[in-house]
Scaffold this active site. Structure first.
Site, mmCIF file in Angstrom:
data_model
loop_
_atom_site.group_PDB
_atom_site.id
_atom_site.type_symbol
_atom_site.label_atom_id
_atom_site.label_comp_id
_atom_site.label_asym_id
_atom_site.label_seq_id
_atom_site.Cartn_x
_atom_site.Cartn_y
_atom_site.Cartn_z
ATOM 1 N N ASP A 102 0.855 -1.185 0.000
ATOM 2 C CA ASP A 102 0.000 0.000 0.000
ATOM 3 C C ASP A 102 0.894 1.240 0.000
ATOM 4 O OD1 ASP A 102 0.964 0.108 2.557
ATOM 5 O OD2 ASP A 102 -0.968 -0.109 3.542
ATOM 6 N N CYS A 148 -14.045 -28.642 5.686
ATOM 7 C CA CYS A 148 -12.892 -27.784 5.375
ATOM 8 C C CYS A 148 -11.652 -28.666 5.267
ATOM 9 C CB CYS A 148 -12.695 -26.716 6.453
ATOM 10 S SG CYS A 148 -11.222 -25.697 6.169
ATOM 11 N N ASP A 174 -8.220 -7.320 0.327
ATOM 12 C CA ASP A 174 -7.278 -7.563 1.417
ATOM 13 C C ASP A 174 -7.935 -7.102 2.702
ATOM 14 O OD1 ASP A 174 -6.848 -4.540 1.030
ATOM 15 O OD2 ASP A 174 -5.743 -4.992 2.858
ATOM 16 N N CYS A 234 -8.678 -28.105 10.580
ATOM 17 C CA CYS A 234 -9.939 -28.867 10.565
ATOM 18 C C CYS A 234 -9.704 -30.363 10.365
ATOM 19 C CB CYS A 234 -10.858 -28.327 9.467
ATOM 20 S SG CYS A 234 -11.481 -26.683 9.849
ATOM 21 N N CYS A 239 -8.513 -27.668 5.549
ATOM 22 C CA CYS A 239 -7.291 -27.095 6.140
ATOM 23 C C CYS A 239 -6.738 -28.029 7.221
ATOM 24 C CB CYS A 239 -7.552 -25.687 6.695
ATOM 25 S SG CYS A 239 -8.159 -25.639 8.384
ATOM 26 N N HIS A 287 -7.020 -21.557 9.372
ATOM 27 C CA HIS A 287 -8.372 -21.922 8.935
ATOM 28 C C HIS A 287 -9.096 -20.720 8.331
ATOM 29 C CE1 HIS A 287 -12.498 -23.253 8.784
ATOM 30 N NE2 HIS A 287 -12.810 -22.140 9.445
#
Ligand SMILES: [Zn+2]
Length: 385
Positions: free
Chosen positions: A92, A303, A265, A308, A305, A334
């Site tokens: 940024d 999920c 973002d 999980c 991930c 997650h």
């Protein structure tokens, strides 16, 4: 040849799937960019980010300017090498944090003078300096120095501020020297439709490689925010990526993707993870609540991930209560995977021409029977419902 290209691959209503080519790889949009404020996504290894589908990382110019300083980052190989992420980066302009974190001393036509929140020293940031810092950091996508007015702000202030932001954009472009970085302009205008329109139209006259919709998600009502997003994506060129800054709540992503936004973002998924909350299709669960202490289920059924696949809510609730750092790490992992899966499913739905059905299914789980008017309105404006 220009190292930056953007090609639209599929559309569904106003939603689109795009392929953005950068010097550090090609990425598919719409996508969510994890925020690595200090050149590090808090608690997560770059290889883990890659594994969960992160494509672009964002770093904050304000923080890296103060510490370790842009010249040191440049000497140590730029962000890609210094921070161990060889995919694309976005930085940024520093303007937003100057106003929100720095003790602002003066803002005038030249730029801003602020006092560092770390050691109190006075630092001047101008469009030229912001570009020079971002060139030293070396991100693929860089942002023009802008003024992000607070909400609410008077019409006079919004008008003066958007005009200054346009002059600063011109100066940012003049200061830019590296051909391997794409500079995005940022449209402002608050929630005043005519000012937003004017800022957007004046910004696209610079024919930039991408455009950001700035100054939203700063406290205004959702209706107002999404009307501005709808107005913006109607005016912005179809052939360039659109970036809605600072937006990361799942329902906001679904509404904005439906209106044709490509990039997002926000610190939300990692910050809320560190505070002990997990994103789930129904909203978010707070692992500090006693009801999870014996809950054998994963954070989210289905999920993929690591958190999980490996741990129960009960274990995560224990980690959060015991203030173990692994709790924040697993919840951040997650939560980011949750947003990446959301954009992956959105891209799939757009490719199949069924974004409306995807958004309805999302909304029914997220909101139940009471889908809020702002969400319906965004879906209608996007041509989905
Ligand atoms: Zn998960």
């Amino acid at each position: 040849m220009n190292p930056f290209r953007f090609a639209i691959q599929a559309r569904s209503g106003r939603a689109r799937v795009g392929l953005l080519t950068t010097p550090h790889g090609r990425v598919e949009t719409p996508l969510f960019m994890p925020v690595g404020t200090q050149g590090s996504v808090k608690g997560l290894l770059p290889k883990d980010l890659k594994a969960i589908g992160s494509q672009v990382l964002l770093a904050n110019t304000y923080h890296l300017l103060l510490r370790p300083g842009p010249e040191r980052v440049r000497t140590l190989g730029g962000l890609h090498r210094f921070a161990g992420w060889d995919g694309p980066w976005l930085t940024d302009s520093g303007g937003f944090q100057v106003m929100s974190l720095g003790h602002l001393r003066r803002i005038d036509e030249e730029g801003v003078v602020f006092q560092s929140h770390l050691d109190g020293r006075l630092i001047k940031l101008t469009p030229e300096r912001s570009v020079a810092v971002q060139e030293a950091l070396g991100a693929d996508l860089i942002m023009a120095f802008d003024e992000c007015p607070p909400y609410p702000a008077s019409r006079d202030y919004l008008k003066a501020s958007l005009e200054r932001t346009l002059r600063w954009l011109e100066r940012s472009l003049k200061a830019k020297t590296r051909p391997d970085q794409a500079l995005f302009g940022i449209a402002q205008g608050g929630t005043e439709p005519d000012l937003r329109r004017r800022s957007t139209l004046e910004t696209i006259r610079f024919d930039l490689p991408g455009y950001a919709i700035g100054g939203l998600a700063v406290g205004e009502p959702k209706e107002a925010m999404f009307r501005m997003v709808a107005l913006s994506t109607e005016l912005l060129p179809e052939t360039k990526p659109r970036y809605l800054m600072g937006v990361g709540h799942p329902e906001d992503l679904v509404a904005a993707m439906g209106l044709g936004v490509d990039l997002f973002d926000c610190v939300y998924p990692t910050r809320t993870g560190r505070f002990g909350s997990a994103l789930v299709p129904e909203g978010r669960i707070n692992l500090k609540n006693a009801q999870y202490l014996e809950d054998k289920r994963p954070l989210e059924e289905g999920c993929d991930c690591y958190a999980c696949q490996t741990f129960s809510r009960a274990y995560l609730a224990h980690l959060v209560r015991a203030r173990e750092m692994l709790g924040g790490i697993l919840l951040s992992l997650h939560n980011l995977r949750f947003l990446h899966r959301l954009t992956e499913r959105a891209r799939e739905a757009i490719r199949q021409g069924s974004y409306g059905a995807f958004a309805r299914e999302f909304a029914e789980r997220r909101f139940g029977k009471e889908i809020p008017p702002w969400f319906r309105e965004a879906m209608a404006a996007g041509g989905h419902w």
